[in-house]
Design a protein around this motif. Sequence first.
Motif, short mmCIF file in Angstrom:
data_model
loop_
_atom_site.label_atom_id
_atom_site.label_comp_id
_atom_site.label_asym_id
_atom_site.label_seq_id
_atom_site.Cartn_x
_atom_site.Cartn_y
_atom_site.Cartn_z
N THR A 177 -6.82 -4.93 0.76
CA THR A 177 -6.83 -5.34 -0.65
C THR A 177 -6.65 -6.84 -0.77
O THR A 177 -7.37 -7.49 -1.53
N HIS A 178 -5.73 -7.42 0.00
CA HIS A 178 -5.53 -8.87 -0.05
C HIS A 178 -6.77 -9.62 0.40
O HIS A 178 -7.13 -10.64 -0.18
N GLU A 179 -7.44 -9.10 1.44
CA GLU A 179 -8.64 -9.76 1.95
C GLU A 179 -9.79 -9.72 0.95
O GLU A 179 -10.53 -10.69 0.81
N VAL A 185 -2.88 1.35 -10.94
CA VAL A 185 -2.18 2.29 -10.06
C VAL A 185 -3.18 2.78 -9.02
O VAL A 185 -4.23 3.32 -9.37
N VAL A 186 -2.85 2.58 -7.74
CA VAL A 186 -3.72 2.97 -6.65
C VAL A 186 -3.11 4.18 -5.95
O VAL A 186 -1.99 4.13 -5.47
N ASP A 187 -3.86 5.28 -5.91
CA ASP A 187 -3.42 6.49 -5.21
C ASP A 187 -3.69 6.28 -3.72
O ASP A 187 -4.82 6.40 -3.26
N VAL A 188 -2.64 5.93 -2.98
CA VAL A 188 -2.80 5.62 -1.57
C VAL A 188 -3.33 6.83 -0.80
O VAL A 188 -4.08 6.68 0.16
N ALA A 247 0.11 -0.28 5.06
CA ALA A 247 -0.04 -1.68 5.47
C ALA A 247 -1.52 -2.06 5.55
O ALA A 247 -1.90 -3.17 5.15
N LEU A 248 -2.35 -1.15 6.05
CA LEU A 248 -3.79 -1.40 6.12
C LEU A 248 -4.38 -1.57 4.72
O LEU A 248 -5.15 -2.49 4.46
N LEU A 249 -4.01 -0.71 3.81
CA LEU A 249 -4.49 -0.81 2.42
C LEU A 249 -4.08 -2.16 1.82
O LEU A 249 -4.90 -2.83 1.17
#
Length: 72
Positions: free
Chosen positions: A60-62, A12-15, A54-56
């Motif tokens: 994260t994908h990169e 779980v990532v706290d955006v 969207a940036l996160l």
Amino acid sequence: MRRVRFGGPVEVVDVGAWDEIGSYDEPPVASDHLKVASLLVLDKVDRVDPDRVALLERVTHESMGEKPMVPA
């Protein structure tokens, strides 16, 4: 327990705690958790700008590879 299969860890990532590009205000072990997670739950997305979410996702994908992400 024959019908139970391990699906991998869920992180779980706290955006809201994501403070800068590629920087997550957590201990270094959190980065390790993100790398091995099979699923990321992006928590508190309603509290931040959609562009930041969207940036996160992109960062994260990169850095962690393609992982399923669920906004919450």
